[in-house]
Design an enzyme around this catalytic site. Structure first.
Site, PDB file in Angstrom:
ATOM      1  N   HIS A  83       0.854  -1.197   0.000  1.00  0.00           N
ATOM      2  CA  HIS A  83       0.000   0.000   0.000  1.00  0.00           C
ATOM      3  C   HIS A  83       0.892   1.250   0.000  1.00  0.00           C
ATOM      4  O   HIS A  83       0.682   2.187   0.770  1.00  0.00           O
ATOM      5  CB  HIS A  83      -0.973  -0.006   1.185  1.00  0.00           C
ATOM      6  N   TYR A  86       3.957  -5.420   9.428  1.00  0.00           N
ATOM      7  CA  TYR A  86       3.911  -3.951   9.349  1.00  0.00           C
ATOM      8  C   TYR A  86       5.061  -3.355  10.153  1.00  0.00           C
ATOM      9  O   TYR A  86       5.639  -2.332   9.776  1.00  0.00           O
ATOM     10  CB  TYR A  86       2.592  -3.402   9.917  1.00  0.00           C
TER      11      TYR A  86
END
Lengths: 188, 361
Positions: B66, B335
């Site tokens: 992303h 992440y």
């Protein structure tokens, strides 16, 4: 004969063994949680933070105990280099057990994370939000963890060397007192 | 004072040294195993992020997935209806909570055209008045292709471009789908999905299940989604050749006024799967409207307030907990690795790639 103790104080011994278990567990938890994507990552992290703060608090108490009650002297016949190594590694251990939790706390603060010790217990940030500081502190946290683990191994090996090879009372000074209170100096 | 040394006899010495060596070796080996160095088959966060880099290249300073996005700011107005299920302060009646969010498209390439994928994502960080935070990363589809981190990693591997053609090998992708029938629901969605012309007209699903916890400590499994107020087809101003029409559309809409979404929380019935993001829950499940997300302004991700936020879905306030969905800890762990890589690049630490000029901020 009673002027210099041959054992650490009971408080020092209790703190030593309690923190030994906590710190070694902490090192395994830390290295394990960053090396998995499984559910272990989540629950190890949930233990890591409150355990780290507990170690920080105990390390402060322990430092005070250490400064108040000097440890028994090392054997007089111990080579100077070994005495220096003992001194340096002990202070390195003190430094790391205080620095590691503080770096972890500062690192989460710099990363903008809420520093949660449980469901709703939150510590205030101790460092301004900064991605650059986060990266530096995060790497420092990992590097110091490796250094702490290696120092622990050296410390344990040295203790066993004193206890099994030299048999000079250094290891015994951190063990529980024998059941029959014998005055070691008489046997000397 | 102390015992004069009464050293061990030579025979004992050998066994003593052996014991010392073992006492060092055993914890050292255990440490190396737990740390993954002696467990090459374990899926680690670093492996997942490495695979993203193998597939699309390394774009220093950017998120590893992303990567292309835009920052938004606004607030969430709670109507109090979720309070019966969650003690989170964000759901108190009349509570207004500031939000820093980010719209993005999936993929590691921050220069990918907006039309290259049909999926859009919305990430939000709610900063609760009590200092706790709720972070969530949502996607514009109701189901995720796979249910486990291992399958996700296998999917990434299957999508790795063939060095000969520079494109993924269709045979490998077909083989992956054949081996993973759980991807069927996602593929059915993808077949009809078209890249939308706007971030503002999309619904965004939590995909993973979570648990709301009420004042009595009862856990209610939930999923949530953000349902948009805007439902037009999108601005006609977008030139077909413009690769960045989503950010332009958002700026244009926000110039006209705030954009709103309703936070819809679906309550699971007993027995509904909470550990499988490939399965939706039946349509008749009770859904409550928890309040309104109001987004007021957008900023470039290079300088906006979302840049330094890791939208880790396990940063949760009291009153919201993780479910047993295995994707959640994997997202959190991966992440964190992505965040460390891009902040290290930002800090110009040795061994990191230099951030690209626009990316570095």
């Amino acid at each position: 004969m009673n002027a210099t103790p041959d054992r650490f104080t009971p408080a020092a011994r209790a703190l030593h063994w309690l923190m030994a278990v906590m710190i070694v567990a902490m090192l395994f938890i830390g290295v394990g949680m960053v090396a998995t994507v499984s559910a272990r990552h989540e629950w190890l992290l949930a233990i890591h933070k409150p355990l780290g703060i507990a170690i920080l608090l105990l390390a402060v108490v322990r430092l005070a105990v250490r400064l108040r009650h000097p440890p028994p002297p090392l054997p007089a016949d111990l080579p100077v280099l070994q005495k220096l190594a003992a001194l340096a590694s002990h202070w390195l251990l003190y430094f790391l057990m205080l620095a590691m939790p503080l770096i972890g706390w500062a690192m989460l603060s710099a990363g903008g994370y809420p520093v949660m010790l449980g469901e709703s217990l939150r510590l205030p940030p101790i460092f301004p939000t900064s991605p650059v500081a986060f990266a530096v502190l995060r790497h420092l946290h990992g590097t110091f963890a490796m250094l702490l683990f290696l120092t622990f191994l050296a410390h344990m090996a040295a203790a066993l060397y004193h206890g099994l090879i030299r048999r000079d009372g250094v290891l015994a000074s951190m063990l529980p007192a024998p059941p029959t209170p014998a005055d070691d100096s008489d046997q000397a | 004072m102390h015992d004069p040394a009464t050293p061990a006899q030579p025979g004992h010495r050998t066994s003593a040294w052996t014991l010392i060596a073992a006492a060092v070796a055993v914890p050292a080996i255990a440490f190396a195993y737990v740390g993954g160095w002696l467990a090459p088959h374990r899926l680690t966060p670093a492996k997942v992020i490495d695979q993203f880099q193998h597939n699309a290249g390394t774009f220093a300073g950017y998120r590893r997935n992303h990567a292309k996005g835009v920052c938004v700011t606004g607030h969430f107005d709670s109507n109090g209806q979720a309070q019966a299920y969650s003690i989170a302060q964000v759901f108190a009646p009349g509570q207004r909570t500031p939000v820093v969010g980010r719209f993005a498209i999936p993929g590691s390439n921050p220069y990918a055209p907006d039309s290259s994928v049909p999926i859009r994502s919305m990430a939000l960080r709610f900063a609760l008045a009590n200092g706790q935070q709720w972070r969530t990363g949502m996607n514009s589809m109701p189901v995720f292709p796979v249910a486990t981190p291992q399958a996700f990693y296998a999917q990434l591997q299957a999508q790795q471009p063939d060095p000969a053609t520079g494109k993924p090998d269709p045979a490998k992708i077909a083989a992956f789908f054949a081996a993973h029938p759980e991807t069927a629901a996602f593929r059915a969605w993808a077949k009809t999905a078209r890249p939308s012309a706007s971030f503002a007209t999309e619904s965004y699903w939590s995909l993973n299940a979570f648990a709301f916890v009420d004042a009595a400590g009862r856990r209610q499994p939930v999923r949530w989604r953000m349902v948009p107020e805007a439902n037009d087809a999108g601005s006609a101003a977008n030139a077909p050749g413009d690769a960045n029409y989503l950010a332009a559309d958002l700026t244009e809409r926000l110039a006209r006024g705030p954009q709103r979404w309703q936070l819809q929380v679906t309550l699971a019935n007993p027995g509904d799967p909470t550990n499988d993001a490939t399965k939706t829950w039946p349509d008749d499940r009770r859904t409550i409207d928890a309040g309104t997300l109001v987004l007021e302004r957008s900023e470039s991700q290079a300088s906006g307030p979302c840049r330094d936020i890791n939208y880790d879905p396990l940063v949760l306030p009291a009153g919201i907990e993780a479910s047993d969905d295995p994707l959640l800890p994997a997202r959190s762990a991966a992440y964190a690795d992505s965040y460390l890589r891009r902040t290290s690049e930002e800090a110009h630490l040795p061994g990191t790639a230099a951030p690209m000029r626009e990316a570095s901020r």
